[in-house]
Every structure is written in structure tokens, then in C-alpha cells.
Write a protein that holds these residues in place. Structure first.
Motif, PDB file in Angstrom:
ATOM      1  N   ALA A 171       0.859  -1.192   0.000  1.00  0.00           N
ATOM      2  CA  ALA A 171       0.000   0.000   0.000  1.00  0.00           C
ATOM      3  C   ALA A 171       0.889   1.234   0.000  1.00  0.00           C
ATOM      4  CB  ALA A 171      -0.912  -0.009   1.222  1.00  0.00           C
ATOM      5  N   GLY A 172       0.333   2.338  -0.356  1.00  0.00           N
ATOM      6  CA  GLY A 172       1.087   3.582  -0.352  1.00  0.00           C
ATOM      7  C   GLY A 172       1.444   4.010   1.061  1.00  0.00           C
ATOM      8  N   GLU A 173       2.458   4.851   1.168  1.00  0.00           N
ATOM      9  CA  GLU A 173       2.925   5.300   2.480  1.00  0.00           C
ATOM     10  C   GLU A 173       1.822   6.010   3.260  1.00  0.00           C
ATOM     11  OE1 GLU A 173       6.336   8.061   4.611  1.00  0.00           O
ATOM     12  OE2 GLU A 173       6.281   7.957   2.428  1.00  0.00           O
ATOM     13  N   LEU A 174       1.052   6.861   2.597  1.00  0.00           N
ATOM     14  CA  LEU A 174      -0.019   7.575   3.291  1.00  0.00           C
ATOM     15  C   LEU A 174      -1.051   6.616   3.870  1.00  0.00           C
ATOM     16  CD1 LEU A 174      -0.608  10.659   0.969  1.00  0.00           C
ATOM     17  CD2 LEU A 174       0.534  10.590   3.196  1.00  0.00           C
ATOM     18  N   GLU A 175      -1.416   5.594   3.117  1.00  0.00           N
ATOM     19  CA  GLU A 175      -2.381   4.604   3.605  1.00  0.00           C
ATOM     20  C   GLU A 175      -1.808   3.820   4.775  1.00  0.00           C
ATOM     21  OE1 GLU A 175      -4.940   0.685   2.207  1.00  0.00           O
ATOM     22  OE2 GLU A 175      -3.812   1.788   0.695  1.00  0.00           O
ATOM     23  N   ARG A 176      -0.548   3.406   4.686  1.00  0.00           N
ATOM     24  CA  ARG A 176       0.076   2.658   5.777  1.00  0.00           C
ATOM     25  C   ARG A 176       0.147   3.497   7.053  1.00  0.00           C
ATOM     26  NH1 ARG A 176       3.933   1.822   1.993  1.00  0.00           N
ATOM     27  NH2 ARG A 176       5.529   2.681   3.372  1.00  0.00           N
ATOM     28  N   MET A 177       0.542   4.759   6.926  1.00  0.00           N
ATOM     29  CA  MET A 177       0.634   5.651   8.085  1.00  0.00           C
ATOM     30  C   MET A 177      -0.753   5.905   8.686  1.00  0.00           C
ATOM     31  SD  MET A 177       3.790   6.415   8.791  1.00  0.00           S
ATOM     32  CE  MET A 177       3.669   7.920   9.769  1.00  0.00           C
ATOM     33  N   ALA A 178      -1.730   6.180   7.837  1.00  0.00           N
ATOM     34  CA  ALA A 178      -3.085   6.447   8.324  1.00  0.00           C
ATOM     35  C   ALA A 178      -3.659   5.232   9.042  1.00  0.00           C
ATOM     36  CB  ALA A 178      -3.993   6.858   7.165  1.00  0.00           C
ATOM     37  N   THR A 179      -3.470   4.064   8.484  1.00  0.00           N
ATOM     38  CA  THR A 179      -3.988   2.844   9.110  1.00  0.00           C
ATOM     39  C   THR A 179      -3.311   2.596  10.445  1.00  0.00           C
ATOM     40  OG1 THR A 179      -4.469   1.914   6.927  1.00  0.00           O
ATOM     41  CG2 THR A 179      -4.375   0.365   8.769  1.00  0.00           C
ATOM     42  N   ALA A 180      -2.004   2.793  10.520  1.00  0.00           N
ATOM     43  CA  ALA A 180      -1.285   2.604  11.791  1.00  0.00           C
ATOM     44  C   ALA A 180      -1.774   3.600  12.844  1.00  0.00           C
ATOM     45  CB  ALA A 180       0.215   2.738  11.569  1.00  0.00           C
ATOM     46  N   ARG A 181      -2.047   4.828  12.439  1.00  0.00           N
ATOM     47  CA  ARG A 181      -2.580   5.827  13.383  1.00  0.00           C
ATOM     48  C   ARG A 181      -3.961   5.420  13.893  1.00  0.00           C
ATOM     49  NH1 ARG A 181      -0.571   9.721   9.253  1.00  0.00           N
ATOM     50  NH2 ARG A 181       1.391  10.524  10.081  1.00  0.00           N
ATOM     51  N   ILE A 182      -4.788   4.913  12.998  1.00  0.00           N
ATOM     52  CA  ILE A 182      -6.133   4.479  13.383  1.00  0.00           C
ATOM     53  C   ILE A 182      -6.051   3.328  14.389  1.00  0.00           C
ATOM     54  CG2 ILE A 182      -8.230   3.321  12.535  1.00  0.00           C
ATOM     55  CD1 ILE A 182      -7.811   5.048   9.931  1.00  0.00           C
ATOM     56  N   VAL A 183      -5.189   2.358  14.119  1.00  0.00           N
ATOM     57  CA  VAL A 183      -5.017   1.229  15.046  1.00  0.00           C
ATOM     58  C   VAL A 183      -4.508   1.732  16.395  1.00  0.00           C
ATOM     59  CG1 VAL A 183      -3.709  -0.886  15.490  1.00  0.00           C
ATOM     60  CG2 VAL A 183      -4.735  -0.502  13.237  1.00  0.00           C
ATOM     61  N   ARG A 184      -3.510   2.585  16.374  1.00  0.00           N
ATOM     62  CA  ARG A 184      -2.959   3.153  17.614  1.00  0.00           C
ATOM     63  C   ARG A 184      -4.063   3.830  18.419  1.00  0.00           C
ATOM     64  NH1 ARG A 184       0.359   8.196  16.368  1.00  0.00           N
ATOM     65  NH2 ARG A 184      -1.750   9.026  16.364  1.00  0.00           N
ATOM     66  N   ASP A 185      -4.891   4.616  17.756  1.00  0.00           N
ATOM     67  CA  ASP A 185      -5.951   5.354  18.434  1.00  0.00           C
ATOM     68  C   ASP A 185      -7.057   4.428  18.940  1.00  0.00           C
ATOM     69  OD1 ASP A 185      -4.440   7.586  17.886  1.00  0.00           O
ATOM     70  OD2 ASP A 185      -5.760   8.327  16.285  1.00  0.00           O
ATOM     71  N   ARG A 186      -7.372   3.368  18.202  1.00  0.00           N
ATOM     72  CA  ARG A 186      -8.380   2.397  18.658  1.00  0.00           C
ATOM     73  C   ARG A 186      -7.913   1.702  19.933  1.00  0.00           C
ATOM     74  NH1 ARG A 186     -10.035  -1.939  14.681  1.00  0.00           N
ATOM     75  NH2 ARG A 186     -11.491  -2.402  16.350  1.00  0.00           N
ATOM     76  N   ILE A 187      -6.638   1.353  19.967  1.00  0.00           N
ATOM     77  CA  ILE A 187      -6.085   0.707  21.166  1.00  0.00           C
ATOM     78  C   ILE A 187      -6.158   1.668  22.349  1.00  0.00           C
ATOM     79  CG2 ILE A 187      -3.971  -0.195  22.215  1.00  0.00           C
ATOM     80  CD1 ILE A 187      -3.226  -1.172  19.311  1.00  0.00           C
ATOM     81  N   GLU A 188      -5.799   2.916  22.112  1.00  0.00           N
ATOM     82  CA  GLU A 188      -5.845   3.912  23.183  1.00  0.00           C
ATOM     83  C   GLU A 188      -7.271   4.071  23.710  1.00  0.00           C
ATOM     84  OE1 GLU A 188      -4.377   8.465  24.130  1.00  0.00           O
ATOM     85  OE2 GLU A 188      -4.543   7.826  22.041  1.00  0.00           O
TER      86      GLU A 188
END
Length: 129
Positions: free
Chosen positions: A102-119
């Protein structure tokens, strides 16, 4: 008054430890200083977006253990992957990172979403005790 016995949190995944690393780092930031990251598969090099999204909020990437090593101590397991957890009584949060192609923007956005869901999950658990 009764107190709940404290069991350290173990964040586990089946993807080499990337999701577990996000979970343990966020948990440590929220006061679970003994949280660990583990994987049921082989420990893999983390995709670049994992340490990047942790660094954005001032967190360090934790070491990743094999799940059987982490379970030597009585951890409360949080399974961060799709599908059934290989540990009885594990809490689950179905999530995944974007694929490597996937593109860098998609990978970064998805990782941020996962991080925030865990929080959010951890904060909700702290609020409800």
C-alpha cells in the motif's frame, strides 16, 4: 472493599509483533508500565509506520517476545488480530495494518487508526474499572 488482582497486560498478534508493539507502547503511556508485546508467529522486523506513529506521540517501540515466552508470567492477554486468539480468556480487538504494498499515506493512516483504537479501548477500560 476488594481490589482486583493486578495482571500485566500482554498485547499479542499473529503478524510478527507490529500490532502488539503498538498496543504495549500505548498501554505503557497510559500507566501500564509492565505491558509487553508478543507474537504467536515469528518475530518480524517492524514496518516503518509502527515506530513512526509511536514517535509522533513521544513513545518508544517496545521489544517483542514470542507469545509462549510472554505467557510464562500470568499476563492478561489482549489479542490484536483478526480471528480467534490462541489463548483462553483473551480480550480481542480485531485490527490489521495496511499491506506493505500500500502507499505510504495509507500505511501511516492505518497505523494511526489502530494506535488510536487501542488507546480508546484502554481508556474505556480504565474508566469503567
Amino acid at each position: 472493599m476488594t481490589t482486583k488482582p493486578h495482571r500485566p497486560l500482554c498485547f499479542a498478534d499473529a503478524t510478527g509483533g507490529a500490532l502488539a508493539a503498538l498496543g504495549a507502547a500505548v498501554a505503557r503511556a497510559l500507566g501500564h508500565t509492565d505491558a509487553v508485546a508478543a507474537t504467536s508467529g515469528e518475530v518480524s522486523p517492524l514496518p516503518a509506520e509502527v515506530p513512526a506513529v509511536l514517535a509522533e506521540i513521544g513513545l518508544e517501540t517496545p521489544s517483542i517476545l514470542k507469545l509462549d515466552e510472554a505467557l510464562v508470567n500470568p499476563h492478561a492477554v489482549v489479542w490484536l488480530a483478526e480471528g480467534a486468539a490462541p489463548v483462553a480468556d483473551a480480550r480481542t480487538l480485531a485490527c490489521k495494518l495496511a499491506p506493505a504494498d500500500a502507499g505510504e499515506l495509507e500505511r501511516m493512516a492505518t497505523a494511526r487508526i489502530v494506535r488510536d483504537r487501542i488507546e480508546r479501548m484502554l481508556e474505556l477500560e480504565q474508566a469503567t474499572g
